[in-house]
Design a protein around this motif. Sequence first.
Motif, PDB file in Angstrom:
ATOM      1  N   ARG A 124       0.842  -1.205   0.000  1.00 13.35           N
ATOM      2  CA  ARG A 124       0.000   0.000   0.000  1.00 13.35           C
ATOM      3  C   ARG A 124       0.871   1.247   0.000  1.00 13.35           C
ATOM      4  O   ARG A 124       1.986   1.242   0.526  1.00 13.35           O
ATOM      5  CB  ARG A 124      -0.908   0.011   1.234  1.00 13.35           C
ATOM      6  CG  ARG A 124      -2.103  -0.916   1.145  1.00 13.35           C
ATOM      7  CD  ARG A 124      -2.899  -0.880   2.441  1.00 13.35           C
ATOM      8  NE  ARG A 124      -3.481   0.424   2.680  1.00 13.35           N
ATOM      9  CZ  ARG A 124      -4.773   0.714   2.575  1.00 13.35           C
ATOM     10  NH1 ARG A 124      -5.631  -0.227   2.225  1.00 13.35           N
ATOM     11  NH2 ARG A 124      -5.228   1.937   2.821  1.00 13.35           N
ATOM     12  N   TRP A 125       0.329   2.326  -0.562  1.00 14.38           N
ATOM     13  CA  TRP A 125       1.082   3.574  -0.644  1.00 14.38           C
ATOM     14  C   TRP A 125       0.988   4.351   0.676  1.00 14.38           C
ATOM     15  O   TRP A 125       0.397   5.434   0.746  1.00 14.38           O
ATOM     16  CB  TRP A 125       0.566   4.423  -1.798  1.00 14.38           C
ATOM     17  CG  TRP A 125       0.913   3.855  -3.144  1.00 14.38           C
ATOM     18  CD1 TRP A 125       1.836   2.894  -3.435  1.00 14.38           C
ATOM     19  CD2 TRP A 125       0.334   4.225  -4.398  1.00 14.38           C
ATOM     20  NE1 TRP A 125       1.865   2.630  -4.773  1.00 14.38           N
ATOM     21  CE2 TRP A 125       0.961   3.437  -5.398  1.00 14.38           C
ATOM     22  CE3 TRP A 125      -0.647   5.135  -4.769  1.00 14.38           C
ATOM     23  CZ2 TRP A 125       0.629   3.547  -6.743  1.00 14.38           C
ATOM     24  CZ3 TRP A 125      -0.987   5.249  -6.111  1.00 14.38           C
ATOM     25  CH2 TRP A 125      -0.349   4.460  -7.084  1.00 14.38           C
TER      26      TRP A 125
ATOM     27  N   ARG B 133       5.618   5.614   0.004  1.00 13.03           N
ATOM     28  CA  ARG B 133       5.737   6.680  -0.990  1.00 13.03           C
ATOM     29  C   ARG B 133       7.138   7.268  -0.990  1.00 13.03           C
ATOM     30  O   ARG B 133       7.700   7.552  -2.055  1.00 13.03           O
ATOM     31  CB  ARG B 133       4.724   7.791  -0.694  1.00 13.03           C
ATOM     32  CG  ARG B 133       3.280   7.439  -0.956  1.00 13.03           C
ATOM     33  CD  ARG B 133       2.394   8.586  -0.515  1.00 13.03           C
ATOM     34  NE  ARG B 133       0.995   8.258  -0.567  1.00 13.03           N
ATOM     35  CZ  ARG B 133       0.078   8.959  -1.222  1.00 13.03           C
ATOM     36  NH1 ARG B 133       0.439  10.033  -1.886  1.00 13.03           N
ATOM     37  NH2 ARG B 133      -1.179   8.602  -1.220  1.00 13.03           N
TER      38      ARG B 133
ATOM     39  N   THR C  69      -3.481  13.609 -10.936  1.00 11.32           N
ATOM     40  CA  THR C  69      -4.337  13.556  -9.753  1.00 11.32           C
ATOM     41  C   THR C  69      -3.915  12.496  -8.736  1.00 11.32           C
ATOM     42  O   THR C  69      -4.216  12.643  -7.553  1.00 11.32           O
ATOM     43  CB  THR C  69      -5.798  13.293 -10.151  1.00 11.32           C
ATOM     44  OG1 THR C  69      -5.865  12.073 -10.906  1.00 11.32           O
ATOM     45  CG2 THR C  69      -6.334  14.438 -11.000  1.00 11.32           C
ATOM     46  N   ASP C  70      -3.270  11.422  -9.155  1.00  8.48           N
ATOM     47  CA  ASP C  70      -2.902  10.363  -8.217  1.00  8.48           C
ATOM     48  C   ASP C  70      -1.387  10.324  -8.025  1.00  8.48           C
ATOM     49  O   ASP C  70      -0.617  10.867  -8.835  1.00  8.48           O
ATOM     50  CB  ASP C  70      -3.423   8.995  -8.687  1.00  8.48           C
ATOM     51  CG  ASP C  70      -2.736   8.519  -9.956  1.00  8.48           C
ATOM     52  OD1 ASP C  70      -1.698   7.834  -9.853  1.00  8.48           O
ATOM     53  OD2 ASP C  70      -3.218   8.851 -11.054  1.00  8.48           O
ATOM     54  N   PHE C  71      -0.957   9.665  -6.969  1.00  4.76           N
ATOM     55  CA  PHE C  71       0.464   9.625  -6.625  1.00  4.76           C
ATOM     56  C   PHE C  71       1.294   8.994  -7.739  1.00  4.76           C
ATOM     57  O   PHE C  71       2.390   9.464  -8.046  1.00  4.76           O
ATOM     58  CB  PHE C  71       0.663   8.850  -5.323  1.00  4.76           C
ATOM     59  CG  PHE C  71       2.110   8.579  -5.001  1.00  4.76           C
ATOM     60  CD1 PHE C  71       2.942   9.604  -4.567  1.00  4.76           C
ATOM     61  CD2 PHE C  71       2.637   7.307  -5.152  1.00  4.76           C
ATOM     62  CE1 PHE C  71       4.287   9.358  -4.280  1.00  4.76           C
ATOM     63  CE2 PHE C  71       3.971   7.046  -4.866  1.00  4.76           C
ATOM     64  CZ  PHE C  71       4.801   8.074  -4.430  1.00  4.76           C
TER      65      PHE C  71
ATOM     66  N   ARG D 158     -10.697  -1.127  -3.342  1.00  7.05           N
ATOM     67  CA  ARG D 158     -10.427   0.185  -2.740  1.00  7.05           C
ATOM     68  C   ARG D 158     -10.141   0.041  -1.244  1.00  7.05           C
ATOM     69  O   ARG D 158      -9.265   0.722  -0.699  1.00  7.05           O
ATOM     70  CB  ARG D 158     -11.595   1.131  -2.986  1.00  7.05           C
ATOM     71  CG  ARG D 158     -11.781   1.513  -4.454  1.00  7.05           C
ATOM     72  CD  ARG D 158     -12.785   2.649  -4.593  1.00  7.05           C
ATOM     73  NE  ARG D 158     -13.007   2.967  -6.004  1.00  7.05           N
ATOM     74  CZ  ARG D 158     -14.046   2.541  -6.719  1.00  7.05           C
ATOM     75  NH1 ARG D 158     -14.969   1.786  -6.130  1.00  7.05           N
ATOM     76  NH2 ARG D 158     -14.170   2.871  -7.985  1.00  7.05           N
TER      77      ARG D 158
ATOM     78  N   GLY E 281      -6.430   1.012  -0.986  1.00  3.12           N
ATOM     79  CA  GLY E 281      -6.407   2.460  -0.822  1.00  3.12           C
ATOM     80  C   GLY E 281      -6.198   3.151  -2.156  1.00  3.12           C
ATOM     81  O   GLY E 281      -6.712   2.716  -3.192  1.00  3.12           O
ATOM     82  N   GLU E 282      -5.407   4.233  -2.161  1.00  8.41           N
ATOM     83  CA  GLU E 282      -5.169   4.991  -3.391  1.00  8.41           C
ATOM     84  C   GLU E 282      -4.512   4.134  -4.464  1.00  8.41           C
ATOM     85  O   GLU E 282      -4.696   4.367  -5.661  1.00  8.41           O
ATOM     86  CB  GLU E 282      -4.290   6.218  -3.110  1.00  8.41           C
ATOM     87  CG  GLU E 282      -4.142   7.125  -4.313  1.00  8.41           C
ATOM     88  CD  GLU E 282      -3.182   8.295  -4.083  1.00  8.41           C
ATOM     89  OE1 GLU E 282      -3.041   9.120  -4.995  1.00  8.41           O
ATOM     90  OE2 GLU E 282      -2.582   8.361  -2.995  1.00  8.41           O
TER      91      GLU E 282
ATOM     92  N   SER F  73      -5.366   1.439  -5.513  1.00  7.14           N
ATOM     93  CA  SER F  73      -6.367   0.735  -6.319  1.00  7.14           C
ATOM     94  C   SER F  73      -6.492   1.327  -7.716  1.00  7.14           C
ATOM     95  O   SER F  73      -7.014   0.672  -8.622  1.00  7.14           O
ATOM     96  CB  SER F  73      -7.727   0.750  -5.621  1.00  7.14           C
ATOM     97  OG  SER F  73      -8.205   2.073  -5.465  1.00  7.14           O
ATOM     98  N   VAL F  74      -6.000   2.568  -7.925  1.00  3.18           N
ATOM     99  CA  VAL F  74      -6.043   3.159  -9.262  1.00  3.18           C
ATOM    100  C   VAL F  74      -5.254   2.314 -10.255  1.00  3.18           C
ATOM    101  O   VAL F  74      -5.538   2.322 -11.458  1.00  3.18           O
ATOM    102  CB  VAL F  74      -5.503   4.616  -9.231  1.00  3.18           C
ATOM    103  CG1 VAL F  74      -3.994   4.647  -8.989  1.00  3.18           C
ATOM    104  CG2 VAL F  74      -5.843   5.345 -10.531  1.00  3.18           C
TER     105      VAL F  74
END
Length: 300
Positions: A74-75, A80, A134-136, A256, A260-261, A263-264
């Motif tokens: 997970r991020w 990150r 928009t996303d990391f 999701r 979390g993020e 999942s994009v």
Amino acid sequence: MRILLTGGTGLIGQALCRHWQRQGHELWVWSRNPQQVPALCSGAQGIARLEALDGRPPVDAVVNLAGAPIASHRWTAPRRDLLWRSRVDLTRTLVDWMGRQTTVPPVLISGSATGWYGDGGEQWLSEDSMPGRTDFGSRLCMAWEQEAERARQSGARVVLLRTAPVLAPHAGVLARLLPPFRLGLGGTLGNGRQWMPWIHIEDQVALIDHLLHSDTCSGPYNACAPQVVRNAEFTRILARTLGRPALLPVPAWALRLALGEMSVLVLGGQRLVPQRAREAGFSWRHPELPAALGQLLAPP
């Protein structure tokens, strides 16, 4: 040629080393574990510090593929930071070293990813399209490419490789998908309508080699097959190739919740076209998914 690689012990790096070793190139791999490089990278020589190459004959090309796995955790904030340091900060160090050389390496091929575009929805995406922002993952790729671009200031030709998920028989995305699919437990992710760009490992290696030897090629290139498929179609073709059903979809809400993020990466997608690779005269060996998976999953 004398070629310096980062990320040489990864999936693409090892395949490149095998390819270039057969062509007789001299290979150097910058690695945290240089003692492992000769065994993993077809006889390449490992270095722990770039300064180990100072005073040696100049390098003819630099291929930058380093980066911690983007989808293995997970991020979180620490993750990150690791992803940023292993891509953006490492590339900055590499480009700074190139600029200090008496003879600057004439070409830098630097990794990026199709995540640069973020979730593109239904729009066709070429190298001229705008980044996702928009996303990391998209912001990470943008900063990664910006650091690589600085090598132009020293006179290097810079190629940015926006790589789709790479299909290989024993690693990468297939290594994660095959266990459940072989048990008949595979299925679509979310509604299955998201586009999934992909590329066969042989075409990934061939494209990098093509761009290395094409002096007029610079800027971004989408490293993907010409045939882009939706997740539902990818699922169906993979299950059919294995002779298994694929009856267990994973709901978007569950992905999701679990990812979390991040999942994009599985719920978003890119309807990607390799426009500039096609214009550069590159020919794919595995342009269509059914034949590509058939070749990769055929019995030895």
